[in-house]
Enzyme design. Sequence first.
Site: not given
Ligand code: APR
Length: 280
Positions: A119, A146, A211-212, A149, A138, A121, A45-48
């Site tokens: 990412n 640790c 994808g961000t 230390c 990240h 992963d 899963p992504d985050f948001r």
């Molecule tokens: N294809 C295209 N876009 C996608 C897909 C997909 N299959 N799935 C998700 N997305 C898009 C979403 O619409 C969103 O714009 O990818 C983006 C994911 O955004 P986030 O969930 O915020 O992930 P990310 O941008 O990597 O988050 C950044 O936030 O929590 C911190 O450290 C964590 O590295 C992470 C950082």
Amino acid sequence: VEDDVPPQTLESRTLESVAKYITERKVRRIVVMTGAGISTAAGIPDFRSPDTGLYANLARLNLPYAEAVFDISYFRNNPLPFYTLAHELYPGRYRPTVTHCFMKLLYDKGLLLKLFTQNIDCLEREAGVPGEMIVEAHGSFASQRCIECKTEFPDTMMKKAVQEREVPRCLRKTCNGLVKPDIVFFGEALPEAFHRNRTLPAAADLAIIMGTSLSVQPFASLPSYVREETPRILINLERVGGLGSRADDVLLLGECDAGVRKLADALGWLDELEDLWQRT
Ligand code: APR
């Protein structure tokens, strides 16, 4: 952008122009910037994302707020939510996607300048992109230590602890501090490799952002370092950051895997990409 052109035609024309630009202008230096959206197709899963994102599904860990799971001060008090999540996210259970393979293909063709990923992963490495081509802004699960230390903790013991949902502690008995993977938590500094490479986008002939949500600094500033005259392609479900604000920006809104397949097709690389993915 002409209003009367149906989106499909417009997109294929745009893709054709990008492919022409890459082949005719002998593009050699492509910088790629990625986030969790390129791994959702792998099952991570992504985050948001509203319903499927991690932050929408952490309620069961009764965190004060979702991002606490990656907050260093919260972790010091209560490492259990993170280790519960680590059990689900730990590398080795997921396979690289077509999008990860597309980046490997860019590398194989000598076109990859650098891959900046948020990412953790390690799927870019599993797809075969060499470590020196990747900036894990990240951090990642690749190593751990640790938090007090900084003594490294053995990989085998880490894998066992994560599998058994145990919280690993420092091997130095006098310390006994909490062990954490080298993932950058909120409140921690980004790796030196990020700061060393952060001006590299200015040397690119083409930028591909995939994808961000571009919601976390300083990573989110990387696309703005790309020169004005350098095309920036966004392959993402939604429009993010300042992408689309420049004349040469290209928006391929939709699934990453579909977007990279269209781009590969326009470049005449689709069979190569599918074959690489089958073999990964
Ligand atoms: N294809 C295209 N876009 C996608 C897909 C997909 N299959 N799935 C998700 N997305 C898009 C979403 O619409 C969103 O714009 O990818 C983006 C994911 O955004 P986030 O969930 O915020 O992930 P990310 O941008 O990597 O988050 C950044 O936030 O929590 C911190 O450290 C964590 O590295 C992470 C950082």
